[in-house]
Design a protein around this motif. Sequence first.
Motif, PDB file in Angstrom:
ATOM      1  N   THR A 362     -48.101   9.388 -15.869  1.00  0.00           N
ATOM      2  CA  THR A 362     -49.107   8.356 -16.167  1.00  0.00           C
ATOM      3  C   THR A 362     -50.269   8.968 -16.949  1.00  0.00           C
ATOM      4  OG1 THR A 362     -48.543   7.189 -14.121  1.00  0.00           O
ATOM      5  CG2 THR A 362     -50.650   6.628 -15.165  1.00  0.00           C
ATOM      6  N   LEU A 363     -50.708  10.146 -16.505  1.00  0.00           N
ATOM      7  CA  LEU A 363     -51.799  10.826 -17.218  1.00  0.00           C
ATOM      8  C   LEU A 363     -51.365  11.187 -18.638  1.00  0.00           C
ATOM      9  CD1 LEU A 363     -54.573  12.116 -17.364  1.00  0.00           C
ATOM     10  CD2 LEU A 363     -53.609  14.173 -16.291  1.00  0.00           C
ATOM     11  N   MET A 364     -50.126  11.667 -18.780  1.00  0.00           N
ATOM     12  CA  MET A 364     -49.621  12.029 -20.110  1.00  0.00           C
ATOM     13  C   MET A 364     -49.625  10.816 -21.031  1.00  0.00           C
ATOM     14  SD  MET A 364     -46.464  14.613 -19.168  1.00  0.00           S
ATOM     15  CE  MET A 364     -45.962  14.771 -20.891  1.00  0.00           C
ATOM     16  N   TYR A 365     -49.245   9.653 -20.491  1.00  0.00           N
ATOM     17  CA  TYR A 365     -49.216   8.414 -21.279  1.00  0.00           C
ATOM     18  C   TYR A 365     -50.646   8.032 -21.723  1.00  0.00           C
ATOM     19  CZ  TYR A 365     -48.724   3.483 -22.437  1.00  0.00           C
ATOM     20  OH  TYR A 365     -48.778   2.264 -23.062  1.00  0.00           O
ATOM     21  N   ARG A 366     -51.596   8.145 -20.799  1.00  0.00           N
ATOM     22  CA  ARG A 366     -52.993   7.799 -21.128  1.00  0.00           C
ATOM     23  C   ARG A 366     -53.546   8.723 -22.216  1.00  0.00           C
ATOM     24  NH1 ARG A 366     -55.831   6.962 -15.168  1.00  0.00           N
ATOM     25  NH2 ARG A 366     -54.627   5.111 -14.518  1.00  0.00           N
ATOM     26  N   LEU A 367     -53.274  10.001 -22.084  1.00  0.00           N
ATOM     27  CA  LEU A 367     -53.786  10.948 -23.065  1.00  0.00           C
ATOM     28  C   LEU A 367     -53.135  10.739 -24.429  1.00  0.00           C
ATOM     29  CD1 LEU A 367     -54.003  14.209 -20.914  1.00  0.00           C
ATOM     30  CD2 LEU A 367     -55.871  12.698 -21.606  1.00  0.00           C
ATOM     31  N   LYS A 368     -51.868  10.336 -24.408  1.00  0.00           N
ATOM     32  CA  LYS A 368     -51.182  10.047 -25.666  1.00  0.00           C
ATOM     33  C   LYS A 368     -51.816   8.850 -26.350  1.00  0.00           C
ATOM     34  CE  LYS A 368     -46.611   9.200 -27.663  1.00  0.00           C
ATOM     35  NZ  LYS A 368     -45.174   8.946 -27.377  1.00  0.00           N
ATOM     36  N   GLN A 369     -52.192   7.828 -25.539  1.00  0.00           N
ATOM     37  CA  GLN A 369     -52.882   6.666 -26.092  1.00  0.00           C
ATOM     38  C   GLN A 369     -54.204   7.077 -26.743  1.00  0.00           C
ATOM     39  OE1 GLN A 369     -53.024   3.765 -22.714  1.00  0.00           O
ATOM     40  NE2 GLN A 369     -52.429   2.295 -24.307  1.00  0.00           N
ATOM     41  N   LEU A 370     -54.954   7.893 -26.027  1.00  0.00           N
ATOM     42  CA  LEU A 370     -56.254   8.356 -26.540  1.00  0.00           C
ATOM     43  C   LEU A 370     -56.071   9.155 -27.826  1.00  0.00           C
ATOM     44  CD1 LEU A 370     -59.266   9.704 -24.603  1.00  0.00           C
ATOM     45  CD2 LEU A 370     -58.250  11.203 -26.308  1.00  0.00           C
ATOM     46  N   GLN A 371     -55.037   9.967 -27.852  1.00  0.00           N
ATOM     47  CA  GLN A 371     -54.748  10.796 -29.022  1.00  0.00           C
ATOM     48  C   GLN A 371     -54.449   9.940 -30.236  1.00  0.00           C
ATOM     49  OE1 GLN A 371     -52.481  14.569 -28.571  1.00  0.00           O
ATOM     50  NE2 GLN A 371     -50.933  13.538 -29.827  1.00  0.00           N
ATOM     51  N   SER A 380     -55.592  21.283 -28.884  1.00  0.00           N
ATOM     52  CA  SER A 380     -56.646  22.093 -29.493  1.00  0.00           C
ATOM     53  C   SER A 380     -57.850  22.164 -28.551  1.00  0.00           C
ATOM     54  CB  SER A 380     -57.082  21.500 -30.832  1.00  0.00           C
ATOM     55  OG  SER A 380     -58.265  22.123 -31.292  1.00  0.00           O
ATOM     56  N   PHE A 381     -58.140  23.361 -28.093  1.00  0.00           N
ATOM     57  CA  PHE A 381     -59.285  23.547 -27.197  1.00  0.00           C
ATOM     58  C   PHE A 381     -60.588  23.133 -27.885  1.00  0.00           C
ATOM     59  CE2 PHE A 381     -62.809  26.296 -25.828  1.00  0.00           C
ATOM     60  CZ  PHE A 381     -62.880  25.959 -24.485  1.00  0.00           C
ATOM     61  N   LYS A 382     -60.757  23.500 -29.175  1.00  0.00           N
ATOM     62  CA  LYS A 382     -61.977  23.193 -29.903  1.00  0.00           C
ATOM     63  C   LYS A 382     -62.194  21.691 -30.039  1.00  0.00           C
ATOM     64  CE  LYS A 382     -62.196  27.443 -32.652  1.00  0.00           C
ATOM     65  NZ  LYS A 382     -62.199  28.012 -34.019  1.00  0.00           N
ATOM     66  N   GLN A 383     -61.116  20.971 -30.386  1.00  0.00           N
ATOM     67  CA  GLN A 383     -61.247  19.529 -30.574  1.00  0.00           C
ATOM     68  C   GLN A 383     -61.549  18.823 -29.249  1.00  0.00           C
ATOM     69  OE1 GLN A 383     -58.208  17.601 -32.964  1.00  0.00           O
ATOM     70  NE2 GLN A 383     -57.907  19.449 -34.210  1.00  0.00           N
ATOM     71  N   CYS A 384     -60.853  19.240 -28.214  1.00  0.00           N
ATOM     72  CA  CYS A 384     -61.092  18.642 -26.882  1.00  0.00           C
ATOM     73  C   CYS A 384     -62.519  18.931 -26.416  1.00  0.00           C
ATOM     74  CB  CYS A 384     -60.087  19.188 -25.867  1.00  0.00           C
ATOM     75  SG  CYS A 384     -58.427  18.531 -26.073  1.00  0.00           S
TER      76      CYS A 384
END
Length: 401
Positions: A362-371, A380-384
């Motif tokens: 579920t978290l992976m899906y949410r982060l993919k949406q945000l991406q 990317s550590f810098k971008q995050c």
Amino acid sequence: MNELQNIGHYAQSIVEQFSSILNIPISITDKEGLVIGSTDNNRLGSHHIVTTEVTRSGKMMFFTKEQTANLVNVLPGIATPLRFQQETVGVLGLIGDPAIVERYVQFVQSHIEMLLMENFRSRTVASQMESMRDFFKCLSFYQEKADFSNIPSHCDTHGFTLGIPRRCILLDLLPTNDQALSIQQTHTFSPEEQELYLCLRNLFNTKEQDIVVPLSSGQWLILLSDHSDERTTLLKRLEFASDKLRKFLETRGIDSKLMFSYSDPSPSIEGILNSYEQCRKALEIANRHHFQQSIVSNDDWDLLSHGLEEITLPSQWTLNNHIKKLLNHVNGPVLLDSFLVYCDEQMNMSQAAKKLYIHRNTLMYRLKQLQEIVSIDLNSFKQCTLLYMALKQHQHFKETT
């Protein structure tokens, strides 16, 4: 100035207090013979001819009924000089049979003279506090105007030698009830504030150039002339001061949390003022995030990590547009919250999902949406880090407006 005039506004209450306790009439005159306190209100403001004689002789004088029969505004009793710093500043009169009232003279006289001394001490301390506060205001004013040309003359007036390295220490007294000490922007200081000022001077003024400055909103600035970068000694000193201040507050029934912030020494006025501002921000961040310790440093990494909203970010307009896109999405708040937790958990997917009480997928899906919404590379550590800081600043702005 006649020191007795400084308590003239409560001379009448002193007279009424002792008169009710001793059950005898009392009067007080200033050095010029003006009655400034009397059991008989009709005598207030009148002239007492005996004052001159008592002041000249400096001795107690007895007046019987027969001696006062033909004297205007003089009653039987005893008149004794009131002294301040070995100078007669007025006269105390106890009215009645001299043989009866004599036993009370020394008691009343010593009490009033003690009040004179206490009043003088209080005014002296208050004057020192006002002087230090006005001096620091002047320094701040010149910084705002970027004009330091007149600072040397102000420093000379206050015995503040330029060029000496000084460490900035800021004390914040956080009120937990209405009794907490909070210095207001007035020209007077309460007895409790004066006591605290003397307490801080005793704790920190070990050298001639050390000063304590009362600020507003319950903050006190201590400037220590310090050439050392040794922090261990300073921390021990601050821990000792914290214990003493807690006892000071407890004995006076003041429920207030205290916190110190400190900086490295700086020899310039600009450096001292910048150190003060950093100490102020450090306390602000520590209080906002409910730090439990009583001592914080303005360069502490834990503190800095909580102060992301203070950092100026590049391309702020672009970052704000990215945040706006996320907020306009139907799942925007959930996506933002998930991303912040993901970063707080060191970008560990499993730990973040556990913290959010959701499945890892579920978290992976949410982060993919945000991406997809903001075109960010979540690997990317810098971008995050940049987005994380922008979101933190947005949160802070929203909470403070």
